[in-house]
Design an enzyme around this catalytic site. Sequence first.
Site, short mmCIF file in Angstrom:
data_model
loop_
_atom_site.label_atom_id
_atom_site.label_comp_id
_atom_site.label_asym_id
_atom_site.label_seq_id
_atom_site.Cartn_x
_atom_site.Cartn_y
_atom_site.Cartn_z
N TYR A 109 0.86 -1.18 0.00
CA TYR A 109 0.00 0.00 0.00
C TYR A 109 0.89 1.23 0.00
O TYR A 109 1.85 1.31 0.78
CB TYR A 109 -0.88 0.02 1.26
CG TYR A 109 -1.67 1.30 1.40
CD1 TYR A 109 -2.97 1.39 0.91
CD2 TYR A 109 -1.12 2.41 2.02
CE1 TYR A 109 -3.69 2.58 1.01
CE2 TYR A 109 -1.83 3.61 2.13
CZ TYR A 109 -3.11 3.67 1.63
OH TYR A 109 -3.83 4.84 1.72
N GLU A 199 -3.11 7.55 -4.24
CA GLU A 199 -3.10 6.25 -3.56
C GLU A 199 -2.91 5.11 -4.55
O GLU A 199 -3.55 5.08 -5.59
CB GLU A 199 -4.41 6.06 -2.79
CG GLU A 199 -4.42 4.79 -1.93
CD GLU A 199 -5.76 4.59 -1.23
OE1 GLU A 199 -5.82 4.74 -0.01
OE2 GLU A 199 -6.74 4.29 -1.93
#
Length: 388
Positions: A109, A199
């Site tokens: 992530y 992101e």
Amino acid sequence: MKLHEFQAKDIFRKSGTPVPDGQLVTASDQVSKATQVINGPPWVVKAQVHAGGRGKGGGVKVVQSTYDVVVATEAMLGKPLVTKQTGPDGVAVNQVLIEEGVEIDREFYLSMVVDRSMAMPTMIFSQAGGMEIEEVAAKTPDLILKEHVNPITGWLPSQAGNLIYKLDPPAPPEVRKSLMAVMANVYKVFLNNDCSLVEINPLVITKDGKVFAVDAKITIDDNALFRQKALLDLDDPREKDPLELQAEKYNLNYIRLDGNIGAMVNGAGLAMATMDVIKMAGAEPANFLDVGGGANEEMISKGFEIILQDRRVKAILINIFGGILRCDVLARGVLAAAKKKRIRVPLIVRLEGTNVEEGRKILQNSDLKFLVAKDLAEAAELVAKQVS
Ligand code: GDP
Ligand code: MN
């Protein structure tokens, strides 16, 4: 302003962050052309909507044949996709991204946001990628690493090192190098496009040691759009709430909420306070609407109309503290809206400040039915009583 995955990936591709090859389709007869130019099998078929959690909601399918690409595309296009983030009605899928599938070895992530408490952009990295980051934060907070960026020095290689050298198991040198490049790129993209969020979840390492942004999410700070004109073309109004869209057109600060008390207020601070007192009186606001200090009659009228169109609204509170916005202007705006749209719910008005006497007179001399509150607390109680 939210971007779609394919738009975010275009930005990544141009800035040097590797993304899988892909083609956007808006109809199933475009699929065969897409699969001719995109490597596969496997292919990945991905619904393009402004919501995450698509994988679990059926909006991401890894398929092995061109036939199955068509089947998956047809199953998504033109239909609502329901994910954890869309609400029960889902959002309509107008576009589908067809990509080359990659063989995933590890999922990370990576994101960049503004940490408001520190007033700094912050890189967030976790080796527990692929799943929802909220879940990782709740269950294994140790696996979430952060680096604040001093805007003067910018993103430093040593900071990438801080994030990458904690990987367990460690990553080989080639992969570390690619990860460092992606991190530097994410900072560059974040800065150059005035983002509030960049992101990548997951950022993957493939079985042959390559790094790819398999998913991509970018949100542009609306306050910077005046100097990001090129990005305006990427706006997709189809996903926006229709009432919020109308408000945007008239420069009204309007956000739809879940309750049933419509409120029209001037000034963000007063709007917040009004929402608080509505809640304290035991009711729930249906919206945040700040018509702003410099609102004219047309903006007031439009703002009021927007509230009147909201079917969930069971009572309306107008709470104006006239300063630059004069109470007589407010009163005329309200009457103009009432002429166009019938008011079918109780209306409570609290007016104070500049030209308040004139404003009250205008309302009283009209055939508008409304209750007058002497102060904010009474206004909230009155409005809450209408729905209890
Ligand atoms: P999201 O659910 O909306 O966040 O959509 P993602 O783009 O993150 O896709 C969901 C999941 O699908 C990812 O976490 C991956 O596990 C999987 N996925 C996406 N692309 C590929 C791919 O090219 N190959 C493989 N094997 N899995 C993929
Ligand atoms: Mn994802």
